[in-house]
Scaffold this motif. Structure first.
Motif, PDB file in Angstrom:
ATOM      1  N   THR A  16      45.430  35.364  38.709  1.00  0.00           N
ATOM      2  CA  THR A  16      44.703  35.435  39.980  1.00  0.00           C
ATOM      3  C   THR A  16      45.182  34.383  40.969  1.00  0.00           C
ATOM      4  OG1 THR A  16      42.934  34.104  38.964  1.00  0.00           O
ATOM      5  CG2 THR A  16      42.645  36.492  38.995  1.00  0.00           C
ATOM      6  N   LEU A 255      38.843  38.717  38.990  1.00  0.00           N
ATOM      7  CA  LEU A 255      39.490  39.197  40.209  1.00  0.00           C
ATOM      8  C   LEU A 255      38.897  38.553  41.458  1.00  0.00           C
ATOM      9  CD1 LEU A 255      39.846  42.974  39.318  1.00  0.00           C
ATOM     10  CD2 LEU A 255      41.694  41.308  39.525  1.00  0.00           C
ATOM     11  N   ILE A 258      40.682  35.720  43.312  1.00  0.00           N
ATOM     12  CA  ILE A 258      41.818  35.957  44.218  1.00  0.00           C
ATOM     13  C   ILE A 258      41.525  35.491  45.637  1.00  0.00           C
ATOM     14  CG2 ILE A 258      43.280  37.734  45.263  1.00  0.00           C
ATOM     15  CD1 ILE A 258      43.202  39.231  42.611  1.00  0.00           C
TER      16      ILE A 258
END
Length: 310
Positions: A16, A255, A258
């Motif tokens: 990430t 995620l 990110i």
């Protein structure tokens, strides 16, 4: 033993972090190169670097790969060709708020697809953590003004980003179904090769239709090396290995790191300022990922206990 337990989380943070940098690099690159062409160059670089090391290994597994050709094709089209191309296209039509919000919905897609496709019990315990992480993402990208979300409008860029998110969720769940069947690096090489067969013709058409001329420069070349080596190889192999170790649902929450890493890279390299809302958003994202993984680990432990595997 402790290092083995931590390995999936180290791999997820590495992936990430690199993808966060990829967001900043890709935003600059797409201004000098059409989106599908950028994706083609990215994966072309990755293929040239990876092939000498694992090409023979991939060839040795050709018969097994042919048996699973439908799934291999599916993974190549969704995770390799689809997600990045659609993301590069999306940012041309939509703002960063819309795109980031769409991307933060990926964990929910993964949980839902895992439940629907793999017939896994719905992970209700993971939902609070997912929502907390999404709140953190929303807080960061609206600079602490969540009411700004009321004024968002859906445009075709949002639809492209929604399709990209769906592609990545499908890819993550598909990789879990295929985990352990093939060596990870060789399997990725095959996916890249198939994706290139799709991306190269589309790139040629794109360049002709747009009558685009690529202005080559050293910064452009450096950016391509970054997305071709780190974002395409290091990050993908780290993510796929983590999925093999702990499953897509526990990986999904990561995620939301990110946009956090993207903000940090933007501050470091583009001169943007650091504000209180960055810290608040980062704290919510980290808390959400922690809650999600605790819930998923407890669920997996309970399931193992019921089967007498504890």
């Amino acid at each position: 033993m402790r290092m083995k337990v931590r390995l999936p989380y180290i791999l997820l943070l590495l992936a990430t972090c690199i993808w966060g940098g990829n967001f900043v690099a890709g935003k600059g690159l797409v201004a000098h190169m059409p989106p599908i062409t950028l994706a083609a160059f990215r994966w072309g670089i990755a293929f040239v670097i990876l092939a000498p090391f694992v090409g023979k290994e991939a060839w040795r597994h050709r018969r097994e790969l042919l048996v699973s050709w439908k799934m291999v094709l599916f993974l190549a089209l969704t995770g390799v060709a689809g997600f990045n191309s659609l993301t590069y296209v999306a940012v041309q039509y939509t703002g960063s708020i819309n795109a980031s919000l769409m991307n933060s919905a990926t964990p929910i897609f993964i949980v839902l697809i895992t439940w629907f496709v793999m017939k896994d019990q719905f992970a209700w315990g993971a939902l609070p953590g997912i929502l907390i992480s999404m709140l953190g993402v929303g807080w960061m990208i609206t600079q602490g003004r969540l009411m700004d979300l009321v004024h968002l409008r859906i445009n075709r860029g949002d639809l492209y980003m929604l399709a990209a998110v769906l592609c990545w969720a499908l890819y993550s769940v598909g990789m879990k179904k295929m985990s352990g069947r093939f060596p990870a690096s060789a399997f990725l090489l095959v996916q890249i090769a198939i994706a290139m067969l799709v991306l190269i013709p589309l790139s040629i058409v794109e360049l002709q239709v747009r009558d685009a001329v690529i202005g080559w420069s050293w910064p452009l070349a450096a950016g391509l090396v970054y997305v071709g080596v780190f974002a395409s190889l290091v990050a993908f192999m780290s993510w796929n290995r983590a999925i093999e170790l702990i499953g897509p649902q526990r990986c999904a929450g990561f995620l939301n790191f990110i946009p956090l890493f993207s903000a940090l890279f933007a501050i470091s390299f583009t001169g943007e300022s650091l504000h209180v809302y960055h810290f608040v958003g980062a704290a919510l994202i980290v808390a959400g990922v922690y809650v999600t993984n605790v819930a998923m680990r407890r669920r997996q432990t309970n399931a193992a206990g019921k089967l007498g595997l504890r």
